[in-house]
Design a protein around this motif. Structure first.
Motif, PDB file in Angstrom:
ATOM      1  N   ALA A 140      65.290  16.701  83.556  1.00 56.44           N
ATOM      2  CA  ALA A 140      64.245  16.917  82.117  1.00 56.44           C
ATOM      3  C   ALA A 140      65.640  16.277  81.293  1.00 56.44           C
ATOM      4  CB  ALA A 140      64.276  17.670  81.857  1.00 56.44           C
TER       5      ALA A 140
ATOM      6  N   LEU B 145      66.216  12.205  81.824  1.00 51.30           N
ATOM      7  CA  LEU B 145      65.254  11.045  81.088  1.00 51.30           C
ATOM      8  C   LEU B 145      65.035  11.634  79.455  1.00 51.30           C
ATOM      9  CD1 LEU B 145      62.932  11.349  84.248  1.00 51.30           C
ATOM     10  CD2 LEU B 145      64.492  10.005  83.303  1.00 51.30           C
ATOM     11  N   ASP B 146      65.605  12.543  79.040  1.00 49.90           N
ATOM     12  CA  ASP B 146      65.285  12.969  77.740  1.00 49.90           C
ATOM     13  C   ASP B 146      63.361  13.047  77.591  1.00 49.90           C
ATOM     14  OD1 ASP B 146      67.810  11.900  76.980  1.00 49.90           O
ATOM     15  OD2 ASP B 146      67.422  10.329  76.629  1.00 49.90           O
ATOM     16  N   LEU B 147      63.089  14.285  78.503  1.00 47.53           N
ATOM     17  CA  LEU B 147      61.727  14.932  78.286  1.00 47.53           C
ATOM     18  C   LEU B 147      62.013  15.743  77.032  1.00 47.53           C
ATOM     19  CD1 LEU B 147      60.872  15.356  82.368  1.00 47.53           C
ATOM     20  CD2 LEU B 147      60.425  13.256  80.333  1.00 47.53           C
ATOM     21  N   THR B 148      60.847  16.073  76.550  1.00 50.03           N
ATOM     22  CA  THR B 148      60.896  16.993  75.670  1.00 50.03           C
ATOM     23  C   THR B 148      60.146  17.521  76.072  1.00 50.03           C
ATOM     24  OG1 THR B 148      58.512  16.431  74.869  1.00 50.03           O
ATOM     25  CG2 THR B 148      59.835  15.298  73.973  1.00 50.03           C
TER      26      THR B 148
ATOM     27  N   LEU C  23      56.901  17.879  77.228  1.00 46.06           N
ATOM     28  CA  LEU C  23      56.316  16.906  78.576  1.00 46.06           C
ATOM     29  C   LEU C  23      56.963  17.615  80.075  1.00 46.06           C
ATOM     30  CD1 LEU C  23      57.197  13.294  77.170  1.00 46.06           C
ATOM     31  CD2 LEU C  23      55.504  14.309  78.001  1.00 46.06           C
ATOM     32  N   TYR C  24      58.264  18.738  80.048  1.00 45.98           N
ATOM     33  CA  TYR C  24      59.036  19.295  80.582  1.00 45.98           C
ATOM     34  C   TYR C  24      58.488  19.929  81.471  1.00 45.98           C
ATOM     35  CZ  TYR C  24      62.303  21.757  82.972  1.00 45.98           C
ATOM     36  OH  TYR C  24      63.120  23.176  83.672  1.00 45.98           O
TER      37      TYR C  24
ATOM     38  N   VAL D  80      55.426  17.843  83.632  1.00 46.19           N
ATOM     39  CA  VAL D  80      56.044  18.241  84.938  1.00 46.19           C
ATOM     40  C   VAL D  80      56.262  19.430  85.988  1.00 46.19           C
ATOM     41  CG1 VAL D  80      57.980  17.277  86.167  1.00 46.19           C
ATOM     42  CG2 VAL D  80      57.234  16.386  83.825  1.00 46.19           C
TER      43      VAL D  80
ATOM     44  N   ASP E  32      60.435   7.815  84.532  1.00 48.78           N
ATOM     45  CA  ASP E  32      60.327   8.702  83.666  1.00 48.78           C
ATOM     46  C   ASP E  32      59.392   9.945  84.053  1.00 48.78           C
ATOM     47  OD1 ASP E  32      57.576   7.913  84.180  1.00 48.78           O
ATOM     48  OD2 ASP E  32      57.564   6.027  83.778  1.00 48.78           O
ATOM     49  N   TRP E  33      58.789  10.371  82.879  1.00 49.09           N
ATOM     50  CA  TRP E  33      58.295  12.347  82.856  1.00 49.09           C
ATOM     51  C   TRP E  33      56.218  11.659  83.669  1.00 49.09           C
ATOM     52  CZ3 TRP E  33      52.786  13.369  81.287  1.00 49.09           C
ATOM     53  CH2 TRP E  33      52.322  12.219  80.292  1.00 49.09           C
TER      54      TRP E  33
ATOM     55  N   SER F 161      55.367  13.699  87.094  1.00 46.64           N
ATOM     56  CA  SER F 161      54.342  14.041  87.386  1.00 46.64           C
ATOM     57  C   SER F 161      53.784  13.734  88.932  1.00 46.64           C
ATOM     58  CB  SER F 161      53.585  14.714  85.990  1.00 46.64           C
ATOM     59  OG  SER F 161      54.268  14.561  85.397  1.00 46.64           O
TER      60      SER F 161
END
Length: 284
Positions: free
Chosen positions: A195, A198-201, A204-205, A208, A255-256, A260
């Protein structure tokens, strides 16, 4: 036990034949094929049961022959085959609309013969397995006479079989579940690092992480249907491929959304594996 005895009596005494839905000539021939070995076994090994039956026609015999088990399995197989036949009755009737009666009777004769042969083969294997696990067999269970089982011996043998653990089936399944559980479980500690990379918020985390549980929940029921329809072994193999591809895909995700999708593939694989493994253990 009582249902098996009743099935044997129905064919032996011709009180209620499972062949009532076919032509009289065909029913007479099939009853002769099935009832004749029961008549022979009854003449050799069931004099005591006949005396009890003469005293009370409604009483249940306490001695089971292999022909009784064959009759019971035959009725069950015939019932299942009739269900499938009725389910596709419209298609069959349309296809055979111009077929003559002799062809229909020949097809029915072949169908009943096929079912009887399957029932005879399975009954022989099951009865032999029950005999091997029965204790205190009577003296008449020798090579010169047909083996028999009492109700107590039948129940004791079934209980013995139920307590046996087939390690040849359990150990491979347990190993597969252990490896899959380890490969899926080891992902959880590294998810925060993915996370961050990939700079997931936070949202978004969460998507996933929850995609695995969502796909597994949605895949449980379809997996059970497919495993029952196509067998256990294909899904035991395919599910491992799905889990492996999903784990490998996570290492290549950028990417997220890709994460997923890979997590959902893993969830579907785990759903198929757990369903096929559980049913395989239940079958054994």
């Amino acid at each position: 036990f009582d249902q098996i005895i009743h099935a044997g009596d129905r064919l032996h005494d011709h009180v209620h034949s499972p062949l009532h839905h076919v032509t009289p000539a065909l029913a007479e021939e099939e009853e002769r094929l099935i009832a004749s070995p029961i008549d022979e076994a009854s003449n050799d090994n069931s004099k005591d049961a006949d005396e009890v039956s003469a005293k009370d026609s409604d009483s249940v015999r306490e001695i089971m022959h292999i022909q009784d088990l064959e009759a019971y399995i035959y009725e069950r197989y015939l019932h299942i085959d009739d269900q499938w036949k009725n389910r596709y009755a419209t298609t069959v009737s349309t296809t055979l609309l111009n077929a003559d009666a002799s062809t229909d009777e020949e097809d029915e004769k072949l169908r009943l013969h096929r079912i009887r042969q399957c029932a005879k083969t399975d009954a022989t294997s099951i009865f032999q397995l029950i005999l091997e696990n029965a204790e205190d067999l009577p003296v008449n269970n020798s090579t010169t006479s047909a083996p028999t089982l009492t109700k107590d011996q039948f129940q004791q043998s079934i209980q013995t079989l139920a307590k046996k653990v087939q390690y040849s089936t359990i150990l491979p399944l347990a190993t597969s579940m252990l490896l899959v559980g380890s490969s899926v479980g080891v992902i959880s500690p590294i998810m925060p690092f993915l996370a961050d990379k990939l700079d997931l918020t936070t949202t978004l985390y969460g998507i996933v992480v929850s995609s695995f549980a969502l796909s597994k929940m949605l895949g449980n029921v379809p997996s059970a249907i497919l495993v029952e329809r196509h067998g256990r072994k294909p899904y035991l193999v395919h599910s491992l491929w799905a889990v492996g591809l999903g784990v490998a895909g996570m290492g290549l995700a950028t990417d997220w959304m890709q994460l997923s999708v890979c997590r959902m593939i893993i969830g579907l694989g785990v759903a198929s594996l757990t369903t096929a493994s559980t049913l395989t253990v239940a079958d054994s």
